[in-house]
Design a protein around this motif. Structure first.
Motif, PDB file in Angstrom:
ATOM      1  N   GLU A 477     -43.339  51.110 -21.317  1.00 45.11           N
ATOM      2  CA  GLU A 477     -43.467  49.683 -21.603  1.00 45.11           C
ATOM      3  C   GLU A 477     -43.455  49.430 -23.107  1.00 45.11           C
ATOM      4  OE1 GLU A 477     -46.297  45.764 -20.933  1.00 45.11           O
ATOM      5  OE2 GLU A 477     -46.952  47.700 -20.125  1.00 45.11           O
ATOM      6  N   THR A 480     -39.962  49.916 -24.419  1.00 43.92           N
ATOM      7  CA  THR A 480     -39.062  48.846 -24.000  1.00 43.92           C
ATOM      8  C   THR A 480     -39.351  47.564 -24.766  1.00 43.92           C
ATOM      9  OG1 THR A 480     -38.950  49.841 -21.794  1.00 43.92           O
ATOM     10  CG2 THR A 480     -38.178  47.567 -22.007  1.00 43.92           C
ATOM     11  N   ARG A 481     -40.611  47.298 -25.041  1.00 45.21           N
ATOM     12  CA  ARG A 481     -40.944  46.088 -25.789  1.00 45.21           C
ATOM     13  C   ARG A 481     -40.518  46.200 -27.255  1.00 45.21           C
ATOM     14  NH1 ARG A 481     -43.529  42.298 -23.099  1.00 45.21           N
ATOM     15  NH2 ARG A 481     -44.307  42.833 -21.020  1.00 45.21           N
ATOM     16  N   MET A 484     -36.913  45.444 -26.984  1.00 49.19           N
ATOM     17  CA  MET A 484     -36.723  44.018 -26.776  1.00 49.19           C
ATOM     18  C   MET A 484     -36.826  43.260 -28.106  1.00 49.19           C
ATOM     19  SD  MET A 484     -39.014  43.798 -23.293  1.00 49.19           S
ATOM     20  CE  MET A 484     -39.099  42.009 -23.152  1.00 49.19           C
ATOM     21  N   ALA A 510     -42.103  40.288 -28.186  1.00 54.62           N
ATOM     22  CA  ALA A 510     -42.286  41.026 -26.928  1.00 54.62           C
ATOM     23  C   ALA A 510     -43.534  41.892 -26.970  1.00 54.62           C
ATOM     24  CB  ALA A 510     -41.053  41.887 -26.640  1.00 54.62           C
ATOM     25  N   LEU A 511     -43.894  42.390 -28.147  1.00 54.29           N
ATOM     26  CA  LEU A 511     -45.130  43.152 -28.303  1.00 54.29           C
ATOM     27  C   LEU A 511     -46.336  42.226 -28.285  1.00 54.29           C
ATOM     28  CD1 LEU A 511     -43.851  45.567 -31.084  1.00 54.29           C
ATOM     29  CD2 LEU A 511     -44.609  46.305 -28.822  1.00 54.29           C
ATOM     30  N   ASP A 513     -46.670  39.501 -26.831  1.00 56.57           N
ATOM     31  CA  ASP A 513     -46.890  38.963 -25.486  1.00 56.57           C
ATOM     32  C   ASP A 513     -47.941  39.740 -24.714  1.00 56.57           C
ATOM     33  OD1 ASP A 513     -45.122  36.853 -25.723  1.00 56.57           O
ATOM     34  OD2 ASP A 513     -43.457  37.870 -24.706  1.00 56.57           O
ATOM     35  N   TYR A 558     -44.122  50.612 -32.593  1.00 58.31           N
ATOM     36  CA  TYR A 558     -45.483  50.574 -32.050  1.00 58.31           C
ATOM     37  C   TYR A 558     -46.089  51.956 -32.232  1.00 58.31           C
ATOM     38  CZ  TYR A 558     -49.563  50.480 -29.181  1.00 58.31           C
ATOM     39  OH  TYR A 558     -50.872  50.589 -28.781  1.00 58.31           O
ATOM     40  N   LEU A 605     -38.035  45.040 -17.370  1.00 57.40           N
ATOM     41  CA  LEU A 605     -38.652  44.168 -18.367  1.00 57.40           C
ATOM     42  C   LEU A 605     -37.622  43.361 -19.154  1.00 57.40           C
ATOM     43  CD1 LEU A 605     -41.421  46.495 -19.876  1.00 57.40           C
ATOM     44  CD2 LEU A 605     -41.723  44.623 -18.254  1.00 57.40           C
TER      45      LEU A 605
END
Length: 674
Positions: A477, A480-481, A484, A510-511, A513, A558, A605
């Protein structure tokens, strides 16, 4: 993300307090690894004895009637990287970290640095030095006010202080009766003496015309035209940043690590061109290149590098106005120009012009990224085959990707120290392994590689994060973020002259969120065989507005402390956007051409628009990098590319192992020659 732009340069993973220089709670109240309270004191074996150096420096201070002397960690051109010849603070203190300021009084010596370097400083400095675990002008001045008395003088080398740095110290010391004194003969240099590394002497050479966007004569004429149109009609432009001179004359050398520059200044008027450099380093061919058939205003006068201050001061005595960029001009030149004769902007006209690439420069930079993609793909294929064998470390991996780049066409070495980080080390955003301390790469951990090359036609910088095993749901996740965010900013359409700072949040949305974020910048400009961090382009508040023809990186990330780190970095070109209604709108064209790790993408996602963008990007990679792989007859890499650029959808299966498709790809390879 080459690490120096944000100042992050961890020495060793266990020496790093945090990824971005912010202290963690565990850092507060920590004990010094030195014990200076016993006799003899306990010191790590890595500590450097600085007693003789400090004694000699204090003798020089007394000769200048100084009670304190400030030793920063930069050079006379405010360079991102500095050469061995300029590592004064490192030599004086023993501390080799890339960020820190030293101050010596007649009784004490102290170093200020941030949390990334506290343990490193303790391991490298002897008990002559106090370590202050903070940064900035204010704590240094506060310490000075307690250590020296009113009426005593604080010395500094004006060529190592930016105008802003000088103003901050000068303002803080005002009304304290402790004057800040400019000393043009660097006192550390006098003490360093014969031990100081020599001034670089490699040849200064001209780039072949095939690798330049325009001739130096055209560039000179363009800058002079800007002088004539300026509302204050400056009579001269003074250039101090090394990439300004390199770009203006299409000249290169190797004085600075990772950057193809040479020590130089330029004073350009409407009738003269004065280049301050070491003339002995110019070959007969280069001198001819600069002055062949020149007439009057287009003849380059090469003057001694050390004479720039006197020459500028002499020129400033006339009825003139000198145009400078304050970001890269040091106080050493600023102080000899009367205020009323200054035309001061944040960036010089050369820095601003260089930021927008013409069509030829764009084509060159794009070509370098195609070849660089081949390098990164070869590296990823090599990792995929060898990591499961347990034979690859962070350090050997970094060496191998550098070697691959070194063998590529038009290569001139790496553009920064490769960041090769596995598992928890990748949580340190700018960690680089050393020969002594590194981790083995594992199929069970995420791996981040941030690397780049210097090529005659362009500079590259790309980051990919991969996992060869089974990533956790959270890792997928987070990855992917990050992807994104990269896509959202890359596909953004925005009005001409929009500030990068305004649009930067799209890379984080996106992070945000789900309550995640990252603590470094989102992007930086990049040059044509120049700086890997080319200012003033980017997404920070002090970057200029975006314009067609600029290149910038986009690099969200991240970092899960102590576990893993993710960053996906691409270089993009600002281009015109096609919109439904008339207007001047821009968007980005991605020129980095390496697939993302399918094993880490949670396709569910992605929005339909993000998925469409990603699949279009993969088609572009196939079209542009595939032929280059074929040209080099790289069978495995071509097959890997085909598999990793298959269109994604919500039912996309995990990528098959490399070996399963070799037979089919062999037939395809054979067909190339038919």
């Amino acid at each position: 993300m080459a690490r120096a732009r944000w100042g992050c340069c961890p020495y060793l993973v266990f020496l790093c307090a945090c990824a971005w220089g912010y202290p963690r709670p565990a850092d507060l109240g920590r004990e010094d690894v030195r014990n200076c309270s016993i006799s003899p004191p306990y010191l790590p074996v890595t500590a450097v004895n600085t007693t003789a150096r400090l004694t000699a420096l204090r003798q020089q201070m007394q000769a200048q009637n100084l009670s304190a002397y400030i030793v920063p960690d930069t050079d006379a051109h405010m360079s991102e990287y500095i050469g061995k010849h300029d590592e004064r603070r490192a030599w004086m203190t023993g501390f080799t970290g890339s960020a820190g300021t030293a101050v010596v009084t007649l009784a004490k010596a102290a170093l200020w640095t941030d949390s990334r370097y506290w343990t490193q400083a303790e391991r490298q400095m002897d008990c002559n030095w106090e370590l202050h675990q903070e940064v900035g002008t204010t704590p240094i001045v506060t310490w000075l006010l307690t250590e020296i008395s009113a009426g005593q003088r604080v010395g500094f080398d004006p060529f190592l202080f930016s105008i802003d740095s000088w103003e901050s110290y000068d303002l803080a010391l005002q009304n304290s009766n402790r004057p800040l004194v400019s000393i043009t003969n660097n006192l550390v240099d006098l003490v360093w003496g014969a031990e100081r590394p020599p001034i670089p002497s490699q040849p200064i050479y001209a780039l072949q015309e095939a690798f330049t966007g325009s001739t130096w004569q055209e560039k000179i004429s363009g800058i002079r035209s800007q002088m004539q149109k300026h509302r204050r009609a400056p009579t001269a432009v003074l250039l101090s940043a090394l990439d300004e001179t390199a770009w203006l004359f299409n000249l290169r050398s190797s004085d600075i690590p990772y950057n193809p520059f040479f020590y130089s200044y330029v004073l350009l008027t409407d009738s003269t061109i004065r280049l301050f450099a070491n003339k002995s380093r110019f070959s007969a061919d280069t001198l001819k290149y600069l002055n062949a058939s020149c007439t009057g205003a287009m003849c380059v006068q090469i003057e001694d590098y050390s004479q720039v201050r006197d020459s500028v001061q002499s020129y400033a005595s006339g009825s003139v106005r000198i145009w400078i960029g304050t970001s890269y001009t040091t106080y050493g030149l600023y102080e000899v120009i009367p205020t009323e004769k200054l035309v001061a902007d944040t960036y010089s006209p050369v820095m601003m012009t260089k930021a927008v690439k013409n069509s030829r420069e764009q084509a060159l930079l794009k070509a370098s990224h195609v070849r660089d993609a081949v390098v990164v793909i070869r590296y990823l294929v090599w990792l995929e085959k060898n990591v499961p064998k347990g034979t690859v470390t962070e350090y050997s991996g970094a060496q191998f990707v550098d070697e691959l780049r070194g063998n590529e066409e038009f290569s001139s070495g790496p553009s920064f120290e490769t960041i090769s980080a596995s598992g928890l080390n990748a949580a340190l955003a700018h960690y680089s392994p050393t020969k002594e301390v590194h981790r083995k790469l594992s199929s069970d951990e995420m791996y981040l590689v941030d690397s780049g090359g210097q090529y005659w036609d362009g500079t590259t910088d790309i980051t990919r994060t991969v996992h060869w095993g089974t990533p956790s749901a959270f890792q997928k996740e987070a990855y992917t973020r990050v992807l994104m965010g990269n896509i959202d900013l890359s596909r953004l359409i925005f009005p001409d002259a929009t500030s990068g700072r305004v649009m930067e949040a799209f890379a984080r949305r996106a992070l945000w969120d789900v309550g995640l974020n990252y603590g470094h910048g989102t992007g930086h400009g990049i040059g044509n065989f120049l700086c890997v961090h080319e200012w003033p382009v980017g997404f920070q508040s002090n970057n200029i507005a975006m314009a067609k023809g600029m290149f910038t990186s986009i690099e969200p990330g991240y970092y899960q402390d102590g576990e893993f780190g993710i960053r996906l970095e691409d270089v993009v070109l600002v281009v015109e956007a096609k919109t439904k209604y008339p207007g001047t709108y821009l968007t980005f064209e991605t020129v980095s051409l390496v697939p993302y790790d399918r094993n880490l993408i949670d396709v569910s996602l992605l929005s339909p628009e993000q998925l469409q963008y990603l699949n279009g990007y993969y088609r572009t990679i196939r079209e542009k990098v595939g032929p280059e792989l074929r040209r080099h007859q790289l069978l495995e890499e071509w097959e890997w590319l085909q598999r990793h650029t298959e269109p994604l959808d919500s039912r996309a299966p995990r990528t098959a192992p490399l070996a399963t498709a070799l037979a089919a790809s062999t037939l395809a390879m054979l067909s190339w020659s038919i």
